[in-house]
Design a protein around this motif. Structure first.
Motif, PDB file in Angstrom:
ATOM      1  N   THR A  13       0.851  -1.183   0.000  1.00  0.00           N
ATOM      2  CA  THR A  13       0.000   0.000   0.000  1.00  0.00           C
ATOM      3  C   THR A  13       0.887   1.233   0.000  1.00  0.00           C
ATOM      4  O   THR A  13       1.664   1.430   0.935  1.00  0.00           O
ATOM      5  CB  THR A  13      -0.907   0.030   1.244  1.00  0.00           C
ATOM      6  N   PRO A  14       0.819   2.058  -1.044  1.00  0.00           N
ATOM      7  CA  PRO A  14       1.698   3.220  -1.120  1.00  0.00           C
ATOM      8  C   PRO A  14       1.473   4.177   0.045  1.00  0.00           C
ATOM      9  O   PRO A  14       0.339   4.510   0.378  1.00  0.00           O
ATOM     10  CB  PRO A  14       1.297   3.877  -2.446  1.00  0.00           C
ATOM     11  N   ARG A  15       2.569   4.614   0.675  1.00  0.00           N
ATOM     12  CA  ARG A  15       2.482   5.563   1.789  1.00  0.00           C
ATOM     13  C   ARG A  15       3.222   6.857   1.483  1.00  0.00           C
ATOM     14  O   ARG A  15       3.171   7.802   2.269  1.00  0.00           O
ATOM     15  CB  ARG A  15       3.033   4.919   3.071  1.00  0.00           C
ATOM     16  N   GLN A  16       3.912   6.904   0.364  1.00  0.00           N
ATOM     17  CA  GLN A  16       4.624   8.100  -0.030  1.00  0.00           C
ATOM     18  C   GLN A  16       4.186   8.486  -1.430  1.00  0.00           C
ATOM     19  O   GLN A  16       3.689   7.661  -2.206  1.00  0.00           O
ATOM     20  CB  GLN A  16       6.136   7.867   0.012  1.00  0.00           C
ATOM     21  N   ILE A  17       4.384   9.758  -1.763  1.00  0.00           N
ATOM     22  CA  ILE A  17       3.928  10.254  -3.061  1.00  0.00           C
ATOM     23  C   ILE A  17       4.590   9.484  -4.202  1.00  0.00           C
ATOM     24  O   ILE A  17       3.939   9.110  -5.176  1.00  0.00           O
ATOM     25  CB  ILE A  17       4.229  11.760  -3.180  1.00  0.00           C
ATOM     26  N   ARG A  18       5.884   9.216  -4.076  1.00  0.00           N
ATOM     27  CA  ARG A  18       6.586   8.510  -5.144  1.00  0.00           C
ATOM     28  C   ARG A  18       5.998   7.115  -5.348  1.00  0.00           C
ATOM     29  O   ARG A  18       5.818   6.667  -6.491  1.00  0.00           O
ATOM     30  CB  ARG A  18       8.072   8.411  -4.797  1.00  0.00           C
ATOM     31  N   ALA A  19       5.721   6.423  -4.254  1.00  0.00           N
ATOM     32  CA  ALA A  19       5.149   5.084  -4.364  1.00  0.00           C
ATOM     33  C   ALA A  19       3.753   5.135  -4.965  1.00  0.00           C
ATOM     34  O   ALA A  19       3.381   4.278  -5.785  1.00  0.00           O
ATOM     35  CB  ALA A  19       5.110   4.416  -2.991  1.00  0.00           C
ATOM     36  N   GLU A  20       2.966   6.122  -4.594  1.00  0.00           N
ATOM     37  CA  GLU A  20       1.614   6.261  -5.139  1.00  0.00           C
ATOM     38  C   GLU A  20       1.678   6.541  -6.639  1.00  0.00           C
ATOM     39  O   GLU A  20       0.867   6.022  -7.417  1.00  0.00           O
ATOM     40  CB  GLU A  20       0.873   7.388  -4.421  1.00  0.00           C
ATOM     41  N   LEU A  21       2.642   7.352  -7.055  1.00  0.00           N
ATOM     42  CA  LEU A  21       2.795   7.645  -8.480  1.00  0.00           C
ATOM     43  C   LEU A  21       3.198   6.392  -9.258  1.00  0.00           C
ATOM     44  O   LEU A  21       2.729   6.178 -10.386  1.00  0.00           O
ATOM     45  CB  LEU A  21       3.837   8.747  -8.677  1.00  0.00           C
ATOM     46  N   THR A  22       4.049   5.561  -8.653  1.00  0.00           N
ATOM     47  CA  THR A  22       4.451   4.317  -9.314  1.00  0.00           C
ATOM     48  C   THR A  22       3.247   3.393  -9.465  1.00  0.00           C
ATOM     49  O   THR A  22       3.032   2.794 -10.522  1.00  0.00           O
ATOM     50  CB  THR A  22       5.559   3.607  -8.511  1.00  0.00           C
ATOM     51  N   ARG A  23       2.460   3.261  -8.394  1.00  0.00           N
ATOM     52  CA  ARG A  23       1.252   2.430  -8.459  1.00  0.00           C
ATOM     53  C   ARG A  23       0.312   2.943  -9.549  1.00  0.00           C
ATOM     54  O   ARG A  23      -0.224   2.166 -10.344  1.00  0.00           O
ATOM     55  CB  ARG A  23       0.531   2.432  -7.113  1.00  0.00           C
ATOM     56  N   ALA A  24       0.116   4.270  -9.583  1.00  0.00           N
ATOM     57  CA  ALA A  24      -0.785   4.854 -10.575  1.00  0.00           C
ATOM     58  C   ALA A  24      -0.257   4.612 -11.990  1.00  0.00           C
ATOM     59  O   ALA A  24      -1.039   4.356 -12.920  1.00  0.00           O
ATOM     60  CB  ALA A  24      -0.928   6.354 -10.316  1.00  0.00           C
ATOM     61  N   ARG A  25       1.057   4.670 -12.169  1.00  0.00           N
ATOM     62  CA  ARG A  25       1.638   4.432 -13.482  1.00  0.00           C
ATOM     63  C   ARG A  25       1.429   2.985 -13.924  1.00  0.00           C
ATOM     64  O   ARG A  25       1.137   2.710 -15.089  1.00  0.00           O
ATOM     65  CB  ARG A  25       3.136   4.784 -13.459  1.00  0.00           C
ATOM     66  N   ILE A  26       1.566   2.071 -12.983  1.00  0.00           N
ATOM     67  CA  ILE A  26       1.341   0.654 -13.297  1.00  0.00           C
ATOM     68  C   ILE A  26      -0.115   0.423 -13.704  1.00  0.00           C
ATOM     69  O   ILE A  26      -0.402  -0.264 -14.693  1.00  0.00           O
ATOM     70  CB  ILE A  26       1.712  -0.230 -12.094  1.00  0.00           C
ATOM     71  N   ALA A  51       4.658   0.695 -18.397  1.00  0.00           N
ATOM     72  CA  ALA A  51       4.780   1.605 -17.244  1.00  0.00           C
ATOM     73  C   ALA A  51       6.199   2.104 -17.044  1.00  0.00           C
ATOM     74  O   ALA A  51       6.423   2.997 -16.215  1.00  0.00           O
ATOM     75  CB  ALA A  51       4.310   0.889 -15.979  1.00  0.00           C
ATOM     76  N   GLN A  52       7.130   1.520 -17.772  1.00  0.00           N
ATOM     77  CA  GLN A  52       8.549   1.876 -17.656  1.00  0.00           C
ATOM     78  C   GLN A  52       9.065   1.626 -16.236  1.00  0.00           C
ATOM     79  O   GLN A  52       9.759   2.457 -15.647  1.00  0.00           O
ATOM     80  CB  GLN A  52       8.787   3.337 -18.072  1.00  0.00           C
ATOM     81  N   VAL A  53       8.685   0.459 -15.707  1.00  0.00           N
ATOM     82  CA  VAL A  53       9.217   0.004 -14.421  1.00  0.00           C
ATOM     83  C   VAL A  53       9.723  -1.416 -14.619  1.00  0.00           C
ATOM     84  O   VAL A  53       9.330  -2.099 -15.567  1.00  0.00           O
ATOM     85  CB  VAL A  53       8.155   0.034 -13.298  1.00  0.00           C
ATOM     86  N   SER A  54      10.596  -1.852 -13.736  1.00  0.00           N
ATOM     87  CA  SER A  54      11.079  -3.227 -13.827  1.00  0.00           C
ATOM     88  C   SER A  54       9.972  -4.174 -13.400  1.00  0.00           C
ATOM     89  O   SER A  54       9.055  -3.802 -12.656  1.00  0.00           O
ATOM     90  CB  SER A  54      12.303  -3.419 -12.934  1.00  0.00           C
ATOM     91  N   ILE A  55      10.058  -5.413 -13.862  1.00  0.00           N
ATOM     92  CA  ILE A  55       9.055  -6.399 -13.472  1.00  0.00           C
ATOM     93  C   ILE A  55       9.114  -6.633 -11.967  1.00  0.00           C
ATOM     94  O   ILE A  55       8.096  -6.866 -11.315  1.00  0.00           O
ATOM     95  CB  ILE A  55       9.263  -7.730 -14.248  1.00  0.00           C
ATOM     96  N   GLY A  56      10.319  -6.506 -11.389  1.00  0.00           N
ATOM     97  CA  GLY A  56      10.451  -6.641  -9.942  1.00  0.00           C
ATOM     98  C   GLY A  56       9.709  -5.549  -9.204  1.00  0.00           C
ATOM     99  O   GLY A  56       9.083  -5.801  -8.168  1.00  0.00           O
ATOM    100  N   SER A  57       9.759  -4.323  -9.730  1.00  0.00           N
ATOM    101  CA  SER A  57       9.031  -3.217  -9.101  1.00  0.00           C
ATOM    102  C   SER A  57       7.528  -3.448  -9.181  1.00  0.00           C
ATOM    103  O   SER A  57       6.794  -3.181  -8.224  1.00  0.00           O
ATOM    104  CB  SER A  57       9.385  -1.898  -9.788  1.00  0.00           C
TER     105      SER A  57
END
Length: 202
Positions: A13-26, A51-57
């Motif tokens: 569960t994203p708790r920081q803005i950066r994490a929330e943005l990554t979730r939204a991008r996915i 999403a331009q993220v690694s599969i691990g992310s």
């Protein structure tokens, strides 16, 4: 969902803005992939690439594409009810229009994705309670709105709230995703008039 439904639950569960943005991008990438390629071809590798993220992310947030689709369905349902507290003081027709507009816009944004979401979501018994709970909470919000609005004249606001929520959702879904979709503005006008007339007894 039950504890056994871990394949449908997000891992993080994203708790920081950066994490929330990554979730939204996915999720945005998944929406495009599912709409363009269909659910079967919409692999997590393709989603991660878009999403331009690694599969691990990606797997840090979701255990698989089933969980991603559930998140898309949940977000889709949550967008269908506007903040009724902000419009409770105005004319009833304005409040009804706000509900209709939110649903029509939500369905009209990407009917192909909506079709994928609905087709796949019904495959999982675990998803139906989620959708039912979202429907119940929306109906409770609408009932509170109806109970305090002076223009409302129905015998049972609980039943009326469920009728309004179901009518708006079902009609918006079928008439915006249909091959010969209706004009959104005209659909909003007619649904607003129909539901306002029902709620006021006019």
């Amino acid at each position: 969902m039950t504890p056994d439904d871990k394949h449908l639950q997000p891992r993080r569960t994203p708790r920081q803005i950066r994490a929330e943005l990554t979730r939204a991008r996915i999720l945005a990438a998944a929406a495009h992939v599912f709409a363009e390629l269909g659910y079967a071809a919409g692999t997590t590798n393709r989603i991660a690439e878009r999403a331009q993220v690694s599969i691990g992310s990606l797997y840090q947030y979701f255990p698989g594409k089933d969980a991603i689709l559930v998140a898309l369905v949940t977000d889709h349902l949550a967008r269908e009810t506007p903040d009724l507290d902000e419009i409770a003081a105005g004319p009833l027709a304005d409040g009804v229009r706000a509900m209709v507009h939110a649903a029509v816009r939500n369905h009209d944004d990407d009917p192909e994705l909506l079709s994928v979401m609905m087709q796949q979501a019904i495959r999982w018994p675990e998803v139906m309670p989620l959708m039912a709970d979202q429907q119940r909470r929306r109906a409770e919000e609408v009932r509170a709105f109806l109970d305090r609005h002076p223009e409302v004249d129905v015998a049972d606001t609980n039943t009326a709230a469920h009728l309004v929520v179901t009518t708006v959702g079902v009609v918006a879904h079928w008439l915006t995703a249909a091959p010969a979709a209706l004009d959104p503005r005209s659909l909003e006008d007619e649904m607003t008039a129909m539901l306002t007339g029902y709620l006021t007894g006019r």
